[in-house]
Design a protein around this motif. Structure first.
Motif, PDB file in Angstrom:
ATOM      1  N   SER A   1       0.849  -1.192   0.000  1.00  0.00           N
ATOM      2  CA  SER A   1       0.000   0.000   0.000  1.00  0.00           C
ATOM      3  C   SER A   1       0.881   1.237   0.000  1.00  0.00           C
ATOM      4  O   SER A   1       2.094   1.157   0.202  1.00  0.00           O
ATOM      5  N   GLY A   2       0.254   2.378  -0.210  1.00  0.00           N
ATOM      6  CA  GLY A   2       0.967   3.655  -0.131  1.00  0.00           C
ATOM      7  C   GLY A   2       0.869   4.278   1.244  1.00  0.00           C
ATOM      8  O   GLY A   2       1.203   5.466   1.411  1.00  0.00           O
ATOM      9  N   ALA A   3       0.437   3.495   2.239  1.00  0.00           N
ATOM     10  CA  ALA A   3       0.290   4.024   3.600  1.00  0.00           C
ATOM     11  C   ALA A   3       1.600   4.617   4.087  1.00  0.00           C
ATOM     12  O   ALA A   3       2.673   4.067   3.864  1.00  0.00           O
ATOM     13  N   GLY A   4       1.500   5.735   4.763  1.00  0.00           N
ATOM     14  CA  GLY A   4       2.678   6.420   5.278  1.00  0.00           C
ATOM     15  C   GLY A   4       3.244   7.454   4.335  1.00  0.00           C
ATOM     16  O   GLY A   4       4.130   8.225   4.719  1.00  0.00           O
ATOM     17  N   GLY A   5       2.738   7.504   3.090  1.00  0.00           N
ATOM     18  CA  GLY A   5       3.272   8.466   2.131  1.00  0.00           C
ATOM     19  C   GLY A   5       3.069   9.906   2.572  1.00  0.00           C
ATOM     20  O   GLY A   5       3.995  10.722   2.522  1.00  0.00           O
ATOM     21  N   ASP A   6       1.850  10.239   2.997  1.00  0.00           N
ATOM     22  CA  ASP A   6       1.599  11.594   3.500  1.00  0.00           C
ATOM     23  C   ASP A   6       2.556  11.945   4.629  1.00  0.00           C
ATOM     24  O   ASP A   6       2.955  13.107   4.786  1.00  0.00           O
ATOM     25  N   ASN A   7       2.920  10.948   5.412  1.00  0.00           N
ATOM     26  CA  ASN A   7       3.716  11.172   6.614  1.00  0.00           C
ATOM     27  C   ASN A   7       5.192  11.356   6.297  1.00  0.00           C
ATOM     28  O   ASN A   7       5.815  12.330   6.724  1.00  0.00           O
ATOM     29  N   VAL A   8       5.773  10.422   5.556  1.00  0.00           N
ATOM     30  CA  VAL A   8       7.192  10.572   5.224  1.00  0.00           C
ATOM     31  C   VAL A   8       7.411  11.707   4.234  1.00  0.00           C
ATOM     32  O   VAL A   8       8.443  12.390   4.275  1.00  0.00           O
ATOM     33  N   PHE A   9       6.426  11.946   3.352  1.00  0.00           N
ATOM     34  CA  PHE A   9       6.540  13.032   2.381  1.00  0.00           C
ATOM     35  C   PHE A   9       6.053  14.366   2.948  1.00  0.00           C
ATOM     36  O   PHE A   9       5.828  15.318   2.200  1.00  0.00           O
ATOM     37  N   CYS A  10       5.871  14.414   4.258  1.00  0.00           N
ATOM     38  CA  CYS A  10       5.707  15.661   5.015  1.00  0.00           C
ATOM     39  C   CYS A  10       4.570  16.549   4.509  1.00  0.00           C
ATOM     40  O   CYS A  10       4.769  17.726   4.202  1.00  0.00           O
ATOM     41  N   ALA A  11       3.364  15.980   4.462  1.00  0.00           N
ATOM     42  CA  ALA A  11       2.199  16.757   4.030  1.00  0.00           C
ATOM     43  C   ALA A  11       1.641  17.545   5.214  1.00  0.00           C
ATOM     44  O   ALA A  11       0.561  17.261   5.731  1.00  0.00           O
ATOM     45  N   LEU A  12       2.398  18.543   5.661  1.00  0.00           N
ATOM     46  CA  LEU A  12       1.986  19.359   6.803  1.00  0.00           C
ATOM     47  C   LEU A  12       0.903  20.351   6.394  1.00  0.00           C
ATOM     48  O   LEU A  12       0.891  20.863   5.275  1.00  0.00           O
ATOM     49  N   GLN A  13       0.013  20.637   7.327  1.00  0.00           N
ATOM     50  CA  GLN A  13      -1.029  21.645   7.120  1.00  0.00           C
ATOM     51  C   GLN A  13      -0.861  22.712   8.206  1.00  0.00           C
ATOM     52  O   GLN A  13      -1.695  22.858   9.088  1.00  0.00           O
TER      53      GLN A  13
ATOM     54  N   GLY B   1      -3.777  -4.163  12.039  1.00  0.00           N
ATOM     55  CA  GLY B   1      -5.184  -4.263  12.403  1.00  0.00           C
ATOM     56  C   GLY B   1      -6.057  -4.584  11.209  1.00  0.00           C
ATOM     57  O   GLY B   1      -7.213  -4.160  11.141  1.00  0.00           O
ATOM     58  N   PHE B   2      -5.488  -5.358  10.257  1.00  0.00           N
ATOM     59  CA  PHE B   2      -6.223  -5.776   9.069  1.00  0.00           C
ATOM     60  C   PHE B   2      -6.279  -7.303   9.035  1.00  0.00           C
ATOM     61  O   PHE B   2      -5.283  -7.973   9.310  1.00  0.00           O
ATOM     62  N   GLU B   3      -7.406  -7.824   8.658  1.00  0.00           N
ATOM     63  CA  GLU B   3      -7.575  -9.275   8.625  1.00  0.00           C
ATOM     64  C   GLU B   3      -6.540  -9.942   7.725  1.00  0.00           C
ATOM     65  O   GLU B   3      -6.041 -11.031   8.021  1.00  0.00           O
ATOM     66  N   ARG B   4      -6.172  -9.276   6.638  1.00  0.00           N
ATOM     67  CA  ARG B   4      -5.263  -9.894   5.674  1.00  0.00           C
ATOM     68  C   ARG B   4      -3.862 -10.125   6.231  1.00  0.00           C
ATOM     69  O   ARG B   4      -3.136 -10.987   5.743  1.00  0.00           O
ATOM     70  N   GLU B   5      -3.466  -9.381   7.257  1.00  0.00           N
ATOM     71  CA  GLU B   5      -2.118  -9.545   7.802  1.00  0.00           C
ATOM     72  C   GLU B   5      -1.947 -10.868   8.540  1.00  0.00           C
ATOM     73  O   GLU B   5      -0.827 -11.268   8.855  1.00  0.00           O
ATOM     74  N   LEU B   6      -3.052 -11.564   8.808  1.00  0.00           N
ATOM     75  CA  LEU B   6      -2.961 -12.847   9.488  1.00  0.00           C
ATOM     76  C   LEU B   6      -2.473 -13.949   8.556  1.00  0.00           C
ATOM     77  O   LEU B   6      -2.005 -14.992   9.018  1.00  0.00           O
ATOM     78  N   SER B   7      -2.595 -13.732   7.250  1.00  0.00           N
ATOM     79  CA  SER B   7      -2.230 -14.771   6.284  1.00  0.00           C
ATOM     80  C   SER B   7      -1.177 -14.335   5.278  1.00  0.00           C
ATOM     81  O   SER B   7      -0.528 -15.190   4.672  1.00  0.00           O
ATOM     82  N   TYR B   8      -1.023 -13.028   5.086  1.00  0.00           N
ATOM     83  CA  TYR B   8      -0.109 -12.526   4.063  1.00  0.00           C
ATOM     84  C   TYR B   8       0.746 -11.390   4.630  1.00  0.00           C
ATOM     85  O   TYR B   8       0.286 -10.635   5.496  1.00  0.00           O
ATOM     86  N   PRO B   9       1.954 -11.211   4.111  1.00  0.00           N
ATOM     87  CA  PRO B   9       2.694  -9.988   4.440  1.00  0.00           C
ATOM     88  C   PRO B   9       1.905  -8.770   3.968  1.00  0.00           C
ATOM     89  O   PRO B   9       1.364  -8.760   2.857  1.00  0.00           O
ATOM     90  N   ASN B  10       1.827  -7.767   4.814  1.00  0.00           N
ATOM     91  CA  ASN B  10       1.072  -6.549   4.510  1.00  0.00           C
ATOM     92  C   ASN B  10       2.019  -5.371   4.706  1.00  0.00           C
ATOM     93  O   ASN B  10       2.259  -4.937   5.826  1.00  0.00           O
ATOM     94  N   LEU B  11       2.574  -4.863   3.613  1.00  0.00           N
ATOM     95  CA  LEU B  11       3.692  -3.929   3.689  1.00  0.00           C
ATOM     96  C   LEU B  11       3.327  -2.521   3.246  1.00  0.00           C
ATOM     97  O   LEU B  11       2.573  -2.328   2.291  1.00  0.00           O
ATOM     98  N   ALA B  12       3.913  -1.554   3.942  1.00  0.00           N
ATOM     99  CA  ALA B  12       3.864  -0.151   3.532  1.00  0.00           C
ATOM    100  C   ALA B  12       5.302   0.249   3.200  1.00  0.00           C
ATOM    101  O   ALA B  12       6.011   0.817   4.040  1.00  0.00           O
ATOM    102  N   PRO B  13       5.784  -0.055   1.992  1.00  0.00           N
ATOM    103  CA  PRO B  13       7.217   0.101   1.693  1.00  0.00           C
ATOM    104  C   PRO B  13       7.732   1.529   1.773  1.00  0.00           C
ATOM    105  O   PRO B  13       8.940   1.735   1.915  1.00  0.00           O
ATOM    106  N   LEU B  14       6.835   2.531   1.701  1.00  0.00           N
ATOM    107  CA  LEU B  14       7.292   3.915   1.828  1.00  0.00           C
ATOM    108  C   LEU B  14       7.776   4.228   3.240  1.00  0.00           C
ATOM    109  O   LEU B  14       8.401   5.264   3.465  1.00  0.00           O
ATOM    110  N   MET B  15       7.514   3.325   4.188  1.00  0.00           N
ATOM    111  CA  MET B  15       7.992   3.504   5.557  1.00  0.00           C
ATOM    112  C   MET B  15       9.346   2.832   5.784  1.00  0.00           C
ATOM    113  O   MET B  15       9.783   2.677   6.923  1.00  0.00           O
ATOM    114  N   SER B  16      10.022   2.437   4.722  1.00  0.00           N
ATOM    115  CA  SER B  16      11.338   1.810   4.850  1.00  0.00           C
ATOM    116  C   SER B  16      12.355   2.803   5.407  1.00  0.00           C
ATOM    117  O   SER B  16      12.295   4.009   5.136  1.00  0.00           O
TER     118      SER B  16
END
Length: 597
Positions: A341-353, A456-471
């Motif tokens: 997913s693109g989760a964390g993009g707003d955060n690492v890419f500093c989308a401050l308001q 906190g996602f059901e899919r993480e119980l069976s599959y890797p669930n990655l937010a690679p932008l948080m590397s």
């Protein structure tokens, strides 16, 4: 399947580890393979192999990549060529990155250091027992091995409801502590000690800043492509949730460039405000990916179930259940073996308001022209006039300290709850060193703030669930880019947009507004109003004097509830109530499962 581990470590006052404890764990958790001892610690693993050290005692669990450009995951960690005696913790943090927990022993085998990588991709929890420290990847292992009898920590619950984006080491189960990303737990004859092995503030000094916008774009392109590609090549087929937003589109572009097959899923609400299918089609078309389009259906959401029942925090959001099942169906149909997913993009890419970037530029001694330009940029993002923003920027720079003040939401909370919540400690990265810029303090707080939304996602119980932008390499690079560059030209996340301008359709590069699942949330509330009323009026939160029962009931009964702006808060109370209930049942009824990379 998630990578799992459990370690038993002799604690202060214990002459040696009681070997009968190891035998008991082996009997209670037969799926774990005992891999033996390192010093005076016993280790068990499942669904993973260890990464060994060429020199020194210890091993790494998880996935490790090199920083020197060589492709592929590492199978053995070597010492630096220039300094064979280099600190092994520093060696890992400076020469490698990934999603891992490392167990490092001193030469005498008396002291063990447990290091969690800065991204926190692989979970790590610990409990203190009699003569032993138990470290594990998930709560189920702590329970089944006999070292944890789970009880809800109502003080931690109070803190969560007061600031649900904030995450400290204290979990919402009594006695369970999380080893945060970048922390090292040192266990030895003198007891246990917690150290900040990695600190985001090390990447914020003036001497580290990348002030040239062109260089920032080039470095961002190179680093993001490298990190996403390395993760992608670990799998056969990637399933990506796309909205046509910038962050998920960048991830899709990098997976495509890595040559790994991908399939996309987009979720739409019946209301146009949450329908982004037009943009999602552009993403799929640009990267030759199949796109599954799905309308959110309240019939696929069960408010009595928490998808975080396997976690020590109430971080799941019930409305996401329908999407979780669509993702799992997609993986089964396409053969995908990981979710990105693109989760964390707003955060690492500093989308401050805020005016913090303007305050940063002022404190860096910028020219009047530079200050005026940044004020104009923020004006375009906020619709406030330049003179007002300049005044606010000066006030932020000179009349307040740099410390980020985490917003509190006291809606429906009792005074006792608020007092209890305020007593819980903060994330260690929130404490600013001297000379801190307020914008950088806010940027680091943003990175902390996404952590509760990565699990906190059901899919993480069976599959890797990655937010690679948080590397780790991406976080470190983004912290070196001044906050005012992130909003240059009146465009949020400007360096990221510029870095991938030639890889994404122009409609996605220029898009700044996002869709919202708000209408689906309102629909879910309306269909379940009676259940929600009964749940919260007679539930654990009310009995523990955490919520103001009468105020909550009045808000639920209000025929204009959808217009009051309190539906999101009520639904978050439902999420916490159901999670707490899952841990308050008798052990035979409690939900327990695994989670991890």
């Amino acid at each position: 399947m998630p990578k799992r581990y459990l370690a038993l470590i002799a604690s202060s006052g214990a002459p040696a580890l009681d070997r009968s404890l190891c035998a008991a764990v082996a009997a209670k958790c037969p799926e774990l393979a005992e891999i033996g001892f390192v010093g005076d610690a016993c280790f068990f693993l499942a669904n993973c192999q260890t990464i060994t050290f060429e020199r020194g005692k210890g091993f790494v669990v998880g996935t490790l990549f090199r920083r020197d450009g060589r492709r592929g995951a590492v199978q053995q960690v070597g010492p630096p060529d220039h300094d064979p005696s280099h600190d092994p913790v520093e060696n890992l943090l400076s020469r490698y990155w990934g999603g891992y927990v490392a167990f490092l022993s001193d030469p005498a085998g008396k002291t063990l250091t447990i290091l969690r990588d800065p991204s926190g991709f692989l979970p790590c929890y610990y409990v203190l027992g009699k003569g032993v420290v138990v470290v594990a990847s998930d709560i189920e292992l702590l329970i089944r091995s006999g070292f944890l009898s789970p009880q809800v920590d109502w003080v931690a619950i109070s803190a969560h409801l007061l600031a649900d984006h904030h995450r400290s080491a204290r979990t919402s189960l009594i006695g369970v502590t999380e080893l945060l990303g970048g922390e090292a737990l040192v266990a030895g004859p003198q007891g246990i000690e917690l150290k900040q092995a990695w600190n985001p503030w090390d990447f914020t000094p003036r001497s580290s800043e990348i002030c040239d916008a062109r260089v920032a774009r080039q470095e961002l392109r190179r680093t993001v492509e490298m990190c996403v590609a390395e993760w992608a090549r670990e799998f056969r087929h990637i399933a990506i949730g796309v909205s046509g937003g910038l962050d998920s589109s960048i991830v899709a572009a990098c997976v495509h460039s890595a040559g790994v097959p991908l399939s996309c899923l987009t979720l739409a609400t019946k209301d146009p405000s949450g329908d982004e299918r037009t943009y999602a089609r552009l993403v799929a078309g640009a990267f030759e990916a199949t796109l599954t389009e799905s309308i959110e259906d309240i019939g696929e959401v069960d408010l009595s179930v928490s998808a975080a029942a396997h976690l020590p925090r109430p971080v799941a959001r019930a409305f996401a259940q329908a999407g979780n099942r669509k993702f799992i169906d997609l993986a089964r149909r396409t053969g995908a073996d990981a979710f990105f997913s693109g989760a964390g993009g707003d955060n690492v890419f500093c989308a401050l308001q805020s005016v913090a970037p303007l305050a940063d530029r002022l404190l860096r001694g910028s020219s009047i022209k530079g200050l005026w330009q940044s004020a104009r940029d923020i004006s375009r993002l906020s619709d406030h006039g330049v003179p007002l923003l300049l005044a606010l920027g000066f006030r932020r720079a000179w009349f307040r300290d740099a410390q980020f003040r985490w917003p509190r939401d006291q809606t429906f909370l009792t005074g006792n709850c608020i007092d209890a919540g305020e007593s819980v400690g903060s994330h260690p990265h929130l404490f600013c060193p001297p000379g801190t810029l307020p914008g950088k303090a806010a940027h680091i707080a943003q990175i902390i703030g996404i952590q509760n939304h990565l699990e906190g996602f059901e899919r993480e119980l069976s599959y890797p669930n990655l937010a690679p932008l948080m590397s780790q390499p991406i976080i470190e690079l983004c912290l070196r880019i001044p906050t005012w560059l992130w909003c240059s030209g009146g465009i949020n996340r400007a360096p990221a947009r510029g870095a991938f301008a030639d890889r994404l359709p122009p409609e996605l590069i220029t898009r700044q507004l996002k869709g919202s699942p708000g209408s689906f949330l309102y629909e879910l509330f309306a269909a379940n109003r009676r259940f929600i009323r009964e749940l919260l009026a007679d539930g654990l939160l009310a009995r523990q004097d955490i919520i103001d029962r009468d105020a909550v009931v009045r808000a639920i009964d209000d025929p204009r509830a959808e217009m009051t702006g309190k539906i999101r808060r009520i639904m978050s109370l439902v999420d916490v109530e159901v999670w707490a209930g899952s841990w308050s049942r008798p052990p035979s009824q409690a939900t327990g499962s695994t989670g991890g990379l």
